[in-house]
Design a protein around this motif. Structure first.
Motif, mmCIF file in Angstrom:
data_model
loop_
_atom_site.group_PDB
_atom_site.id
_atom_site.type_symbol
_atom_site.label_atom_id
_atom_site.label_comp_id
_atom_site.label_asym_id
_atom_site.label_seq_id
_atom_site.Cartn_x
_atom_site.Cartn_y
_atom_site.Cartn_z
ATOM 1 N N MET A 289 0.988 -1.228 -0.100
ATOM 2 C CA MET A 289 -0.092 0.043 0.007
ATOM 3 C C MET A 289 0.802 1.166 0.007
ATOM 4 S SD MET A 289 -3.349 -0.825 2.311
ATOM 5 C CE MET A 289 -2.542 -1.641 3.604
ATOM 6 N N LEU A 290 2.167 1.214 0.669
ATOM 7 C CA LEU A 290 2.791 2.326 0.781
ATOM 8 C C LEU A 290 3.375 2.595 -0.443
ATOM 9 C CD1 LEU A 290 4.393 2.076 4.291
ATOM 10 C CD2 LEU A 290 2.847 3.703 3.580
ATOM 11 N N GLU A 291 3.908 1.474 -1.356
ATOM 12 C CA GLU A 291 4.468 1.609 -2.361
ATOM 13 C C GLU A 291 3.550 2.099 -3.253
ATOM 14 O OE1 GLU A 291 7.366 1.512 -5.449
ATOM 15 O OE2 GLU A 291 7.724 1.286 -3.224
ATOM 16 N N LEU A 292 2.382 1.644 -3.325
ATOM 17 C CA LEU A 292 1.200 2.123 -4.363
ATOM 18 C C LEU A 292 1.062 3.652 -4.304
ATOM 19 C CD1 LEU A 292 -1.070 1.082 -6.221
ATOM 20 C CD2 LEU A 292 -2.366 0.735 -4.046
ATOM 21 N N ILE A 293 0.809 4.088 -3.006
ATOM 22 C CA ILE A 293 0.688 5.588 -2.734
ATOM 23 C C ILE A 293 1.906 6.483 -3.122
ATOM 24 C CG2 ILE A 293 1.216 5.728 -0.386
ATOM 25 C CD1 ILE A 293 -1.740 7.412 -1.986
ATOM 26 N N LEU B 60 -2.427 -2.461 -10.151
ATOM 27 C CA LEU B 60 -3.021 -1.878 -9.023
ATOM 28 C C LEU B 60 -3.317 -0.211 -9.238
ATOM 29 C CD1 LEU B 60 -1.334 -3.486 -5.956
ATOM 30 C CD2 LEU B 60 -3.814 -3.847 -6.825
ATOM 31 N N ILE B 61 -2.427 0.319 -9.909
ATOM 32 C CA ILE B 61 -2.321 1.703 -10.120
ATOM 33 C C ILE B 61 -3.162 1.991 -11.375
ATOM 34 C CG2 ILE B 61 -0.871 3.471 -11.285
ATOM 35 C CD1 ILE B 61 1.627 2.707 -9.554
ATOM 36 N N HIS B 62 -3.209 1.191 -12.184
ATOM 37 C CA HIS B 62 -4.189 1.257 -13.391
ATOM 38 C C HIS B 62 -5.734 1.237 -13.033
ATOM 39 C CE1 HIS B 62 -5.732 1.036 -17.384
ATOM 40 N NE2 HIS B 62 -6.648 -0.238 -16.952
ATOM 41 N N LYS B 63 -5.999 0.307 -12.187
ATOM 42 C CA LYS B 63 -7.314 0.117 -11.462
ATOM 43 C C LYS B 63 -7.818 1.398 -10.867
ATOM 44 C CE LYS B 63 -7.516 -4.860 -11.852
ATOM 45 N NZ LYS B 63 -8.897 -5.053 -12.579
ATOM 46 N N ILE B 64 -6.913 1.933 -9.743
ATOM 47 C CA ILE B 64 -7.053 2.906 -9.060
ATOM 48 C C ILE B 64 -7.223 4.098 -9.988
ATOM 49 C CG2 ILE B 64 -6.212 4.780 -7.649
ATOM 50 C CD1 ILE B 64 -4.779 2.274 -6.201
ATOM 51 N N GLU B 65 -6.479 4.466 -10.894
ATOM 52 C CA GLU B 65 -6.584 5.576 -11.813
ATOM 53 C C GLU B 65 -7.947 5.520 -12.683
ATOM 54 O OE1 GLU B 65 -1.978 6.536 -12.929
ATOM 55 O OE2 GLU B 65 -3.005 5.038 -13.980
ATOM 56 N N GLN B 66 -8.279 4.418 -13.003
ATOM 57 C CA GLN B 66 -9.641 4.165 -13.468
ATOM 58 C C GLN B 66 -10.813 4.855 -13.119
ATOM 59 O OE1 GLN B 66 -9.974 -0.229 -14.519
ATOM 60 N NE2 GLN B 66 -10.267 0.339 -16.682
ATOM 61 N N ARG B 67 -10.567 4.603 -11.465
ATOM 62 C CA ARG B 67 -11.756 4.717 -10.706
ATOM 63 C C ARG B 67 -11.687 6.392 -10.418
ATOM 64 N NH1 ARG B 67 -11.553 -0.179 -11.212
ATOM 65 N NH2 ARG B 67 -12.927 -1.801 -10.579
#
Length: 378
Positions: free
Chosen positions: A210-214, A332-339
């Motif tokens: 989660m930290l790497e993701l943010i 994960l980044i792609h899915k978050i950006e979509q939303r």
């Protein structure tokens, strides 16, 4: 003579305001007219007063050496109690039940299994690897002996049942669904897009993913995303988490709240956009449904979760979010950006999750199972 309207509920591990034990089970039993004596660990938070429910605090300690002293204190309290029902929440407290059965042959003894502890032993990092399998075998033998004293076992997951078919007592699955709450009015701003995780914070529950993701989202889209973390973590882990945050200049992007009282988490959900549940694929997680999935649905939050087969089926059937490998940061980044780019469209995932929660996944359903099966209320 034992009091048929009195319950002693106790834990040598969980804090007094544990969500499942205090806010769900103990409060439900008090509401049903039982007198509940609840023994659990003091965490320094102010005890909530509730009619019919008395909290008895055990001193906190980081040392496992003190555990046997807690067991002795709890056994003395149980022996002195005139309660008809004794409801324990930790595998180690099974050790008390054979002796308690001899002292109180007419009592109703219940073991509430929150996790498949023998299966979980294989992933406990604090146990040396060479000792895990022998310790698992020892625990299985201990359970076989002590569970013979139980009247009932409560499983938090149906998947645990297959490991305990040999146990002769009554067995009931009581899922850890959220308490019923009215739909929360969303308090969403245009920016930042808020990711939230609620629950115990550990490495195998995906804290560094989660930290790497943010961190990566912040690099690509400065000030457009933030991460809220609500839940307890060990001091040693918090040091590593804070080092990551400082090293990557995420102080204004990652918000750490610690353990938050259960009623207050709903405000945090109301101010969030997407619920994260990026647990690692270890045996105990693969065989259970994370409580936070249901909470996100109750809060009308779309879900981004690990791609475990059972979770994927559940989320897809309810059309309440999406899944991915917790280690595939790019995906994960792609899915978050979509939303984030299509909030109105993906808000429908949250709405469908909310509808499923109202129909099938709230604590009121499970409370009735517990009351009828264990405590003979109708």
């Amino acid at each position: 003579m034992l009091n048929a309207k009195k319950i002693m509920m106790f834990s040598s591990v969980h804090v007094w305001n544990d969500t499942r034990i205090f806010y769900k089970e103990a409060m439900t039993l008090a509401d049903a007219g039982f007198e509940v004596d609840f023994y659990a660990i003091d965490n320094g938070m102010e005890v909530v007063e509730y009619k019919g429910l008395r909290v008895h605090l055990l001193p906190a300690s980081k040392s496992r050496i003190v555990r046997p002293f807690r067991w002795y204190k709890l056994y003395k309290a149980a022996k002195a109690s005139n309660a008809k029902y004794y409801h324990v929440h930790d595998p180690e407290l099974l050790l008390l039940l054979p002796k308690l059965r001899k002292k109180k042959p007419d009592a109703i003894l219940t073991y509430d299994m929150h996790e498949n502890f023998p299966a979980d032993i294989e992933t406990k990092t604090w146990i040396p690897a060479l000792l895990r399998k022998p310790l698992k075998r020892l625990i299985l033998r201990m359970e076989k002996h002590t569970m013979a004293s139980c009247n009932h076992i409560i499983f938090a997951e149906e998947s645990y049942l297959k490991s305990y078919k040999h146990v002769a007592c009554g067995k009931t699955t009581v899922y850890n669904y959220p308490t019923y709450i009215e739909a929360i009015p969303k308090i969403q701003s245009k920016s930042p897009f808020t990711l939230i995780y609620v629950g115990s914070i550990t490495e195998d529950r995906g804290i560094f993913e989660m930290l790497e993701l943010i961190y990566r989202l912040q690099e690509k889209h400065p000030e457009e995303y933030c991460l809220k973390l609500l839940g307890p973590m060990t001091n040693s882990l918090e040091i590593k988490v804070q080092e990551f945050i400082h090293r990557n200049q995420l102080e204004y992007v990652v918000h750490i709240y610690g353990r938050v009282p259960y009623p207050e988490i709903w405000q945090a959900y109301a101010e969030s956009d997407l619920g994260l549940c990026l647990l690692h694929p270890i045996p105990n997680y693969l065989q259970s449904m994370a409580t936070k999935l249901y909470e996100y649905m109750a809060a009308s939050l779309p879900i981004l979760a690990s791609d475990f087969p059972d979770w994927q089926t559940f989320i897809e059937n309810n059309q309440s979010g999406t899944v991915s490998s917790p280690f595939d940061i790019e995906k994960l980044i792609h899915k978050i950006e979509q939303r984030a780019a299509n909030p109105d469209f993906y808000a429908q995932e949250g709405e469908r999750g909310r509808l499923a929660y109202e129909q099938s996944y709230h604590w009121g359903i499970e409370a009735q199972k517990m009351l009828c099966t264990i405590y003979n209320t109708h």
